[in-house]
Design a protein around this motif. Structure first.
Motif, PDB file in Angstrom:
ATOM      1  N   VAL A  59      -2.193  -9.471  -5.681  1.00  0.00           N
ATOM      2  CA  VAL A  59      -2.275  -8.504  -4.273  1.00  0.00           C
ATOM      3  C   VAL A  59      -1.286  -8.272  -3.764  1.00  0.00           C
ATOM      4  N   ALA A  60      -0.038  -9.158  -3.601  1.00  0.00           N
ATOM      5  CA  ALA A  60       1.160  -8.779  -2.868  1.00  0.00           C
ATOM      6  C   ALA A  60       1.854  -7.909  -3.758  1.00  0.00           C
ATOM      7  N   GLY A  61       1.934  -7.909  -5.288  1.00  0.00           N
ATOM      8  CA  GLY A  61       2.772  -7.147  -5.959  1.00  0.00           C
ATOM      9  C   GLY A  61       2.231  -5.658  -6.027  1.00  0.00           C
ATOM     10  N   LEU A  62       1.008  -5.624  -5.945  1.00  0.00           N
ATOM     11  CA  LEU A  62       0.244  -4.232  -6.089  1.00  0.00           C
ATOM     12  C   LEU A  62       0.575  -3.462  -4.879  1.00  0.00           C
ATOM     13  N   GLN A  63       0.542  -4.209  -3.780  1.00  0.00           N
ATOM     14  CA  GLN A  63       0.744  -3.640  -2.387  1.00  0.00           C
ATOM     15  C   GLN A  63       2.195  -3.019  -2.409  1.00  0.00           C
ATOM     16  N   ALA A  64       3.050  -4.048  -2.970  1.00  0.00           N
ATOM     17  CA  ALA A  64       4.599  -3.862  -2.976  1.00  0.00           C
ATOM     18  C   ALA A  64       4.750  -2.564  -3.793  1.00  0.00           C
ATOM     19  N   ILE A  65       4.182  -2.424  -4.802  1.00  0.00           N
ATOM     20  CA  ILE A  65       4.203  -1.318  -5.757  1.00  0.00           C
ATOM     21  C   ILE A  65       3.705  -0.082  -5.142  1.00  0.00           C
ATOM     22  N   ALA A  66       2.689  -0.102  -4.341  1.00  0.00           N
ATOM     23  CA  ALA A  66       2.227   1.255  -3.716  1.00  0.00           C
ATOM     24  C   ALA A  66       3.138   1.509  -2.383  1.00  0.00           C
ATOM     25  N   THR A  67       3.749   0.479  -1.874  1.00  0.00           N
ATOM     26  CA  THR A  67       4.700   0.941  -0.839  1.00  0.00           C
ATOM     27  C   THR A  67       6.116   1.473  -1.379  1.00  0.00           C
ATOM     28  N   ALA A  68       6.502   1.072  -2.346  1.00  0.00           N
ATOM     29  CA  ALA A  68       7.864   1.280  -2.895  1.00  0.00           C
ATOM     30  C   ALA A  68       7.653   2.888  -3.692  1.00  0.00           C
ATOM     31  N   LYS A  69       6.178   3.193  -4.000  1.00  0.00           N
ATOM     32  CA  LYS A  69       5.927   4.461  -4.668  1.00  0.00           C
ATOM     33  C   LYS A  69       6.006   5.469  -3.263  1.00  0.00           C
ATOM     34  N   ARG A  70       4.973   5.112  -2.412  1.00  0.00           N
ATOM     35  CA  ARG A  70       5.279   5.957  -1.053  1.00  0.00           C
ATOM     36  C   ARG A  70       6.743   6.433  -0.598  1.00  0.00           C
ATOM     37  N   LEU A  71       7.428   5.503  -0.621  1.00  0.00           N
ATOM     38  CA  LEU A  71       8.780   5.594  -0.390  1.00  0.00           C
ATOM     39  C   LEU A  71       9.589   6.523  -1.392  1.00  0.00           C
ATOM     40  N   GLY A  72       9.152   6.746  -2.346  1.00  0.00           N
ATOM     41  CA  GLY A  72       9.653   7.716  -3.317  1.00  0.00           C
ATOM     42  C   GLY A  72      10.444   6.990  -4.472  1.00  0.00           C
ATOM     43  N   ALA A  73      10.409   5.647  -4.571  1.00  0.00           N
ATOM     44  CA  ALA A  73      11.454   5.353  -5.546  1.00  0.00           C
ATOM     45  C   ALA A  73      10.628   5.393  -6.899  1.00  0.00           C
ATOM     46  N   GLN A  74      11.391   5.063  -7.931  1.00  0.00           N
ATOM     47  CA  GLN A  74      11.081   5.088  -9.202  1.00  0.00           C
ATOM     48  C   GLN A  74      10.375   3.590  -9.504  1.00  0.00           C
ATOM     49  N   VAL A  75       9.287   3.476  -9.788  1.00  0.00           N
ATOM     50  CA  VAL A  75       8.771   1.900  -9.832  1.00  0.00           C
ATOM     51  C   VAL A  75       8.170   1.430 -11.012  1.00  0.00           C
ATOM     52  N   GLU A  76       8.732   0.077 -11.321  1.00  0.00           N
ATOM     53  CA  GLU A  76       8.007  -0.611 -12.641  1.00  0.00           C
ATOM     54  C   GLU A  76       7.310  -1.717 -12.101  1.00  0.00           C
ATOM     55  N   GLY A  77       6.699  -2.596 -12.753  1.00  0.00           N
ATOM     56  CA  GLY A  77       5.907  -3.821 -12.525  1.00  0.00           C
ATOM     57  C   GLY A  77       5.455  -4.432 -13.683  1.00  0.00           C
ATOM     58  N   PHE A  78       5.644  -5.735 -13.363  1.00  0.00           N
ATOM     59  CA  PHE A  78       5.318  -6.607 -14.612  1.00  0.00           C
ATOM     60  C   PHE A  78       4.633  -7.587 -14.248  1.00  0.00           C
ATOM     61  N   ASP A  79       3.553  -8.310 -15.077  1.00  0.00           N
ATOM     62  CA  ASP A  79       3.078  -9.527 -14.823  1.00  0.00           C
ATOM     63  C   ASP A  79       2.497 -10.104 -16.113  1.00  0.00           C
ATOM     64  N   VAL A  80       1.962 -11.351 -16.095  1.00  0.00           N
ATOM     65  CA  VAL A  80       1.811 -11.792 -17.430  1.00  0.00           C
ATOM     66  C   VAL A  80       0.301 -11.967 -17.674  1.00  0.00           C
ATOM     67  N   ARG A  81      -0.448 -11.348 -16.666  1.00  0.00           N
ATOM     68  CA  ARG A  81      -1.810 -10.956 -16.885  1.00  0.00           C
ATOM     69  C   ARG A  81      -1.920  -9.697 -17.685  1.00  0.00           C
ATOM     70  N   PRO A  82      -2.683  -9.389 -18.654  1.00  0.00           N
ATOM     71  CA  PRO A  82      -2.670  -8.281 -19.333  1.00  0.00           C
ATOM     72  C   PRO A  82      -3.232  -7.252 -18.447  1.00  0.00           C
ATOM     73  N   GLU A  83      -4.416  -7.682 -17.771  1.00  0.00           N
ATOM     74  CA  GLU A  83      -5.040  -6.638 -17.268  1.00  0.00           C
ATOM     75  C   GLU A  83      -4.535  -5.886 -16.080  1.00  0.00           C
ATOM     76  N   THR A  84      -3.169  -6.398 -15.566  1.00  0.00           N
ATOM     77  CA  THR A  84      -2.276  -5.825 -14.836  1.00  0.00           C
ATOM     78  C   THR A  84      -1.870  -4.532 -14.953  1.00  0.00           C
ATOM     79  N   LYS A  85      -1.603  -4.245 -16.374  1.00  0.00           N
ATOM     80  CA  LYS A  85      -1.056  -3.088 -16.900  1.00  0.00           C
ATOM     81  C   LYS A  85      -1.922  -1.773 -16.288  1.00  0.00           C
ATOM     82  N   GLU A  86      -3.170  -1.704 -16.473  1.00  0.00           N
ATOM     83  CA  GLU A  86      -3.742  -0.680 -15.906  1.00  0.00           C
ATOM     84  C   GLU A  86      -3.796  -0.394 -14.368  1.00  0.00           C
ATOM     85  N   GLN A  87      -3.975  -1.696 -13.652  1.00  0.00           N
ATOM     86  CA  GLN A  87      -3.629  -1.725 -12.214  1.00  0.00           C
ATOM     87  C   GLN A  87      -2.443  -1.209 -11.881  1.00  0.00           C
ATOM     88  N   ILE A  88      -1.319  -1.488 -12.488  1.00  0.00           N
ATOM     89  CA  ILE A  88       0.138  -0.866 -12.206  1.00  0.00           C
ATOM     90  C   ILE A  88       0.034   0.412 -12.424  1.00  0.00           C
TER      91      ILE A  88
END
Ligand code: NAD
Length: 375
Positions: free
Chosen positions: A176-205
């Motif tokens: 939950v925190a990571g996805l909100q962080a990704i959304a916030t960094a995107k809104r600020l215009g950064a080039q964002v990448e994310g990773f997690d060990v749960r495979p379903e997060t790929k689609e969410q990211i």
């Protein structure tokens, strides 16, 4: 007689949230409850007493002596537990894994306590899920802290002085925190990448417009959570990550495994390999840290000029919205047991049964019972 639902002014240093907001006081009143708050309870969250049109105010000891239900953000102190009436209900973060003496005191006082951390993470429970609502605040704030500390812009800028390349931001852990962080960094215009060990997060990211950084490690556990990595998986993750980290300007780490110390993901050697001026914000600093050397509430600068910021109680830094969401979460939970102003506990409801920490002189949560037994 109408049930008295109450809240105190939080006393843990740095805690600015309040468990009961004017909006929830109004809702409780409409459901036939009496609402009682300690004078100044919402002050640090910018909810002055005058705004609580549907609540009475009193001293802390009067609140504790009258409460049928006490709502809290941080766990009550042993002294407060001692002042509550036998049989009263306590609902909030109770951190049963941290302080066995508190669970013991709740049991001995014959209080019915609900530790919101234990709430099953089912679809029906989403509106009551304090871990999610507060993690969202933490993810958002962590990125703002990183943006503030970074010596660069986040967005790409085309200016008369030339083109500025966007910052590269990596979010480690996409819960939950990571996805909100990704959304916030995107809104600020950064080039964002994310990773997690749960495979379903790929689609969410990817659905947030960020790139999934594939380190070749997958470790889905039970109940939608991650499991701890094996030594081999950890090594593989570390090797691949060390190489990747060299290209990022900002890293925000949010990885956690329930009931365990936060996994150590970034070593001091990896930090030493990063660009001077890079910023790492470690949300997990309070629970052991995802980054070697991070300390909650402190900023450390490495020899090669990387700032390592260990955050402490981020939700408290946005106390208005964090309190609003938290108080609504508790209200939605309380609704399960409040009918016409009277309390009725349905132990066949798994949300009530599984969130219960103590009831009628017993510890209902097995791991806590073991912990208290061992203490
Ligand atoms: P969390 O705070 O326990 O962990 C944060 C993230 O860290 C997780 O995504 C986890 O997979 C990741 N992680 C753990 N070890 C890692 C490692 N070594 N490397 C990289 N990442 C690592 O998680 P959370 O935010 O509380 O959510 C966990 C899950 O629960 C998610 O699937 C979420 O969608 C689900 N959830 C469900 C509900 C609901 O239905 N009521 C509510 C909230 C969350």
């Amino acid at each position: 007689m109408a049930t008295t639902v109450a809240a105190l002014r939080e006393t843990v240093p740095g805690e600015r949230r309040v468990a009961l907001t004017p909006e929830v006081a109004k809702k409780l009143k409409a459901r036939g409850a009496t609402v009682l708050i300690e004078q100044g309870a919402g002050g640090s969250a910018f909810f002055p007493d005058a705004g609580y049109a549907h609540a009475e105010t009193a001293s802390a000891s009067a609140v504790l002596g009258r409460a049928d239900v006490l709502l809290c953000v941080q766990p009550p102190t042993l002294e407060q537990i001692g002042q509550l009436r036998e049989g009263a209900i306590v609902i909030g973060h109770l951190q049963p894994h941290l302080a066995p003496e508190r669970s013991k005191a709740l049991r001995e006082r014959k209080l019915t306590s609900f530790a919101m951390e234990l709430l099953p993470r089912t679809t029906r429970a989403q509106a009551m899920d304090v871990l999610s609502s507060q993690a969202g605040v933490a993810g958002y704030k962590a990125v703002l802290i990183a943006a503030e500390a970074a010596p660069k812009f986040f967005p790409m800028l085309t200016t008369a002085a030339g083109t500025i390349r966007p910052s590269k931001v990596l979010i480690v852990g996409a819960g939950v925190a990571g996805l909100q962080a990704i959304a916030t960094a995107k809104r600020l215009g950064a080039q964002v990448e994310g990773f997690d060990v749960r495979p379903e997060t790929k689609e969410q990211i990817e659905s947030l417009g960020a790139k999934f950084l594939d380190l070749g490690v997958s470790a889905a556990g039970s109940g939608g959570y991650a499991r701890e990595l094996t030594a081999e998986e950890r090594e593989q993750q570390q090797r691949a990550l060390a190489e990747q980290l060299k290209g990022f300007d900002v890293v925000v780490t949010t990885a956690a495994v329930p009931g365990r110390k936060a996994p150590r993901i970034i070593s001091a050697a990896m930090v030493a390999g990063m660009r001077p001026g890079a910023v790492i914000v470690d949300i997990a600093a309070e629970t052991g840290g995802n980054v070697e050397g991070s300390e909650a509430g402190k900023t450390v600068t490495s020899a090669n000029g990387v700032s390592l910021i260990g955050t402490a109680n981020l939700p408290s830094s946005a106390p208005v919205h964090a309190s609003e969401m938290y108080a609504r979460n508790l209200y939605n939970f309380l609704e399960l047991m409040l009918a016409d102003g009277e309390l009725k506990l349905d132990w066949d409801d798994e949300l009530i049964a599984k969130t219960c920490l103590t009831h009628a002189g017993e510890i209902r949560h097995e791991p806590t019972r073991t912990l208290v037994g061992a203490a």
